[in-house]
Design a protein around this motif. Structure first.
Motif, PDB file in Angstrom:
ATOM      1  N   GLU A   2       0.872  -1.171   0.000  1.00 18.79           N
ATOM      2  CA  GLU A   2       0.000   0.000   0.000  1.00 18.79           C
ATOM      3  C   GLU A   2       0.904   1.214   0.000  1.00 18.79           C
ATOM      4  O   GLU A   2       1.889   1.267   0.747  1.00 18.79           O
ATOM      5  CB  GLU A   2      -0.862   0.034   1.266  1.00 18.79           C
ATOM      6  CG  GLU A   2      -1.826  -1.142   1.380  1.00 18.79           C
ATOM      7  CD  GLU A   2      -2.640  -1.089   2.655  1.00 18.79           C
ATOM      8  OE1 GLU A   2      -2.214  -0.434   3.630  1.00 18.79           O
ATOM      9  OE2 GLU A   2      -3.714  -1.715   2.685  1.00 18.79           O
ATOM     10  N   ARG A   6       0.762  11.535   2.323  1.00 15.31           N
ATOM     11  CA  ARG A   6       0.249  12.419   3.385  1.00 15.31           C
ATOM     12  C   ARG A   6       0.650  13.864   3.117  1.00 15.31           C
ATOM     13  O   ARG A   6       1.821  14.145   2.876  1.00 15.31           O
ATOM     14  CB  ARG A   6       0.846  12.029   4.744  1.00 15.31           C
ATOM     15  CG  ARG A   6       0.607  10.592   5.136  1.00 15.31           C
ATOM     16  CD  ARG A   6       1.284  10.297   6.462  1.00 15.31           C
ATOM     17  NE  ARG A   6       1.251   8.880   6.769  1.00 15.31           N
ATOM     18  CZ  ARG A   6       0.225   8.247   7.350  1.00 15.31           C
ATOM     19  NH1 ARG A   6      -0.836   8.923   7.707  1.00 15.31           N
ATOM     20  NH2 ARG A   6       0.281   6.948   7.590  1.00 15.31           N
ATOM     21  N   SER A  10      -1.473  12.856  10.353  1.00 16.39           N
ATOM     22  CA  SER A  10      -2.584  12.273  11.115  1.00 16.39           C
ATOM     23  C   SER A  10      -1.981  11.410  12.209  1.00 16.39           C
ATOM     24  O   SER A  10      -0.802  11.562  12.550  1.00 16.39           O
ATOM     25  CB  SER A  10      -3.513  11.489  10.200  1.00 16.39           C
ATOM     26  OG  SER A  10      -2.812  10.399   9.690  1.00 16.39           O
ATOM     27  N   VAL A  11      -2.788  10.481  12.728  1.00 17.10           N
ATOM     28  CA  VAL A  11      -2.422   9.803  13.978  1.00 17.10           C
ATOM     29  C   VAL A  11      -0.994   9.242  14.025  1.00 17.10           C
ATOM     30  O   VAL A  11      -0.202   9.630  14.875  1.00 17.10           O
ATOM     31  CB  VAL A  11      -3.422   8.659  14.279  1.00 17.10           C
ATOM     32  CG1 VAL A  11      -3.092   7.984  15.594  1.00 17.10           C
ATOM     33  CG2 VAL A  11      -4.821   9.199  14.285  1.00 17.10           C
ATOM     34  N   SER A  12      -0.656   8.342  13.072  1.00 17.93           N
ATOM     35  CA  SER A  12       0.619   7.620  13.232  1.00 17.93           C
ATOM     36  C   SER A  12       1.809   8.564  13.108  1.00 17.93           C
ATOM     37  O   SER A  12       2.748   8.501  13.898  1.00 17.93           O
ATOM     38  CB  SER A  12       0.725   6.460  12.243  1.00 17.93           C
ATOM     39  OG  SER A  12       0.757   6.937  10.934  1.00 17.93           O
ATOM     40  N   ASP A  87      -4.843  12.757   3.511  1.00 17.31           N
ATOM     41  CA  ASP A  87      -3.987  11.667   3.038  1.00 17.31           C
ATOM     42  C   ASP A  87      -4.833  10.660   2.281  1.00 17.31           C
ATOM     43  O   ASP A  87      -6.062  10.746   2.293  1.00 17.31           O
ATOM     44  CB  ASP A  87      -3.228  11.001   4.212  1.00 17.31           C
ATOM     45  CG  ASP A  87      -4.155  10.501   5.308  1.00 17.31           C
ATOM     46  OD1 ASP A  87      -5.274  10.068   4.993  1.00 17.31           O
ATOM     47  OD2 ASP A  87      -3.766  10.551   6.494  1.00 17.31           O
ATOM     48  N   LYS A  89      -4.662   6.354   0.548  1.00 17.68           N
ATOM     49  CA  LYS A  89      -3.939   5.094   0.321  1.00 17.68           C
ATOM     50  C   LYS A  89      -4.190   4.651  -1.112  1.00 17.68           C
ATOM     51  O   LYS A  89      -5.300   4.786  -1.620  1.00 17.68           O
ATOM     52  CB  LYS A  89      -4.478   4.051   1.308  1.00 17.68           C
ATOM     53  CG  LYS A  89      -3.791   2.723   1.281  1.00 17.68           C
ATOM     54  CD  LYS A  89      -4.444   1.682   0.426  1.00 17.68           C
ATOM     55  CE  LYS A  89      -5.849   1.321   0.828  1.00 17.68           C
ATOM     56  NZ  LYS A  89      -6.437   0.282  -0.044  1.00 17.68           N
ATOM     57  N   SER A 113     -10.681   5.071   1.744  1.00 18.50           N
ATOM     58  CA  SER A 113      -9.213   5.012   1.634  1.00 18.50           C
ATOM     59  C   SER A 113      -8.564   6.398   1.623  1.00 18.50           C
ATOM     60  O   SER A 113      -7.364   6.514   1.388  1.00 18.50           O
ATOM     61  CB  SER A 113      -8.814   4.232   0.383  1.00 18.50           C
ATOM     62  OG  SER A 113      -9.359   4.836  -0.764  1.00 18.50           O
ATOM     63  N   CYS A 114      -9.369   7.433   1.856  1.00 17.73           N
ATOM     64  CA  CYS A 114      -8.826   8.806   1.923  1.00 17.73           C
ATOM     65  C   CYS A 114      -9.243   9.437   3.245  1.00 17.73           C
ATOM     66  O   CYS A 114     -10.222   9.016   3.864  1.00 17.73           O
ATOM     67  CB  CYS A 114      -9.432   9.687   0.834  1.00 17.73           C
ATOM     68  SG  CYS A 114      -9.113   9.173  -0.851  1.00 17.73           S
ATOM     69  N   ARG A 115      -8.512  10.488   3.647  1.00 23.22           N
ATOM     70  CA  ARG A 115      -9.008  11.333   4.741  1.00 23.22           C
ATOM     71  C   ARG A 115      -9.432  12.659   4.144  1.00 23.22           C
ATOM     72  O   ARG A 115      -8.629  13.324   3.475  1.00 23.22           O
ATOM     73  CB  ARG A 115      -7.930  11.565   5.786  1.00 23.22           C
ATOM     74  CG  ARG A 115      -7.762  10.405   6.711  1.00 23.22           C
ATOM     75  CD  ARG A 115      -7.213  10.830   8.064  1.00 23.22           C
ATOM     76  NE  ARG A 115      -7.218   9.695   8.948  1.00 23.22           N
ATOM     77  CZ  ARG A 115      -6.176   8.862   9.090  1.00 23.22           C
ATOM     78  NH1 ARG A 115      -5.056   9.070   8.428  1.00 23.22           N
ATOM     79  NH2 ARG A 115      -6.266   7.844   9.915  1.00 23.22           N
ATOM     80  N   ARG A 131     -14.193   4.447  12.084  1.00 25.99           N
ATOM     81  CA  ARG A 131     -13.060   3.937  12.870  1.00 25.99           C
ATOM     82  C   ARG A 131     -13.085   4.497  14.288  1.00 25.99           C
ATOM     83  O   ARG A 131     -12.734   3.822  15.242  1.00 25.99           O
ATOM     84  CB  ARG A 131     -11.730   4.330  12.217  1.00 25.99           C
ATOM     85  CG  ARG A 131     -11.446   3.655  10.892  1.00 25.99           C
ATOM     86  CD  ARG A 131      -9.982   3.862  10.507  1.00 25.99           C
ATOM     87  NE  ARG A 131      -9.715   3.521   9.125  1.00 25.99           N
ATOM     88  CZ  ARG A 131      -9.579   4.410   8.151  1.00 25.99           C
ATOM     89  NH1 ARG A 131      -9.680   5.704   8.406  1.00 25.99           N
ATOM     90  NH2 ARG A 131      -9.339   4.020   6.913  1.00 25.99           N
TER      91      ARG A 131
HETATM   92  N1  UDP Z   1      -5.736   3.474   4.692  1.00 21.63           N
HETATM   93  C1  UDP Z   1      -6.499   2.563   3.997  1.00 21.63           C
HETATM   94  N2  UDP Z   1      -6.376   1.230   4.283  1.00 21.63           N
HETATM   95  C2  UDP Z   1      -5.518   0.770   5.209  1.00 21.63           C
HETATM   96  C3  UDP Z   1      -4.740   1.693   5.924  1.00 21.63           C
HETATM   97  C4  UDP Z   1      -4.869   3.039   5.652  1.00 21.63           C
HETATM   98  O1  UDP Z   1      -7.271   2.948   3.118  1.00 21.63           O
HETATM   99  O2  UDP Z   1      -5.436  -0.463   5.403  1.00 21.63           O
HETATM  100  C5  UDP Z   1      -5.846   4.910   4.398  1.00 21.63           C
HETATM  101  C6  UDP Z   1      -6.587   5.700   5.474  1.00 21.63           C
HETATM  102  O3  UDP Z   1      -7.951   5.812   5.144  1.00 21.63           O
HETATM  103  C7  UDP Z   1      -5.903   7.037   5.407  1.00 21.63           C
HETATM  104  C8  UDP Z   1      -4.468   6.728   4.970  1.00 21.63           C
HETATM  105  O4  UDP Z   1      -4.530   5.452   4.348  1.00 21.63           O
HETATM  106  O5  UDP Z   1      -6.501   7.864   4.436  1.00 21.63           O
HETATM  107  C9  UDP Z   1      -3.469   6.714   6.121  1.00 21.63           C
HETATM  108  O6  UDP Z   1      -3.956   5.833   7.100  1.00 21.63           O
HETATM  109  P1  UDP Z   1      -3.108   5.335   8.352  1.00 21.63           P
HETATM  110  O7  UDP Z   1      -3.914   4.345   9.117  1.00 21.63           O
HETATM  111  O8  UDP Z   1      -1.740   4.964   7.915  1.00 21.63           O
HETATM  112  O9  UDP Z   1      -2.997   6.679   9.134  1.00 21.63           O
HETATM  113  P2  UDP Z   1      -2.704   6.946  10.645  1.00 21.63           P
HETATM  114  O10 UDP Z   1      -4.018   7.237  11.280  1.00 21.63           O
HETATM  115  O11 UDP Z   1      -2.049   5.725  11.210  1.00 21.63           O
HETATM  116  O12 UDP Z   1      -1.826   8.139  10.576  1.00 21.63           O
END
Ligand code: UDP
Length: 166
Positions: A2, A6, A10-12, A87, A89, A113-115, A131
């Motif tokens: 994947e 970004r 965001s969180v991580s 962000d 994916k 798959s987007c924020r 989530r």
């Molecule tokens: N994402 C996704 N599928 C996954 C993991 C992440 O579509 O299995 C997307 C998620 O929706 C976000 C981006 O990838 O838009 C980053 O997500 P991640 O969980 O890495 O962010 P974090 O919250 O950990 O910073």
């Protein structure tokens, strides 16, 4: 693999590097994750990717160039309707045409798959509502569809599912 691009932390990223969630990063950052639920999709570097033969250096370059193009296109599209692309994916595939191979986007790009944050209120209009157990998921997705003109002002979202396009 994947690929995650970004523009805002965001969180991580915020946790790992101790920066505030929502901070704009100096330039778009692309990360790679090894897609394996049992391992919790660990982040991997280009070194891991090439050493294990998952993709060549050229393919990694192509994936990154594609992610930047997708980001340029999507961030402009969403800015126009008052939404910030935080962000997203992306998953890629190899498309063979005779001897020629191209790297292409191979999965959906969607609110799953987007924020997406509302520019004025920072309200989340994406899967984080699910989530983080915030509620209002269908309303948020419907609002995005409305702003993009996919459904009309007073139309309700249907749950008919995707249609196969030949
Ligand atoms: N994402 C996704 N599928 C996954 C993991 C992440 O579509 O299995 C997307 C998620 O929706 C976000 C981006 O990838 O838009 C980053 O997500 P991640 O969980 O890495 O962010 P974090 O919250 O950990 O910073």
């Amino acid at each position: 693999l994947e690929a995650v691009l970004r523009d805002l932390a965001s969180v991580s990223l915020a946790t790992r590097l101790r920066i505030e969630e929502g901070t704009q990063v100096p330039r778009s950052i692309i990360e790679f994750y090894y897609k394996n639920d049992a391992l919790n999709d660990p982040m991997v570097s280009e070194e891991h990717i090439t050493a294990f033969g998952w993709a060549t250096p050229q393919e990694i370059d192509d994936i990154m160039a594609l992610a930047i193009r997708v980001n340029d296109f999507l961030s402009g599209l969403f800015l126009g309707v008052g939404i910030r692309l935080v962000d997203f994916k992306m998953e890629c595939g190899r498309l063979w045409e005779g001897e020629m191979m191209r790297i292409v986007v191979a999965d959906e790009i969607s609110p799953d798959s987007c924020r997406w944050w509302d520019i004025k209120s920072n309200d989340k209009l994406d899967k984080d509502r699910f989530r983080r157990d915030m509620g209002g998921l269908v309303e948020a997705y419907t609002e995005v569809a409305r702003r993009l003109g996919i459904i009309g002002e007073n139309e309700r979202a249907t749950h008919a599912g995707p249609k196969l396009v030949q």
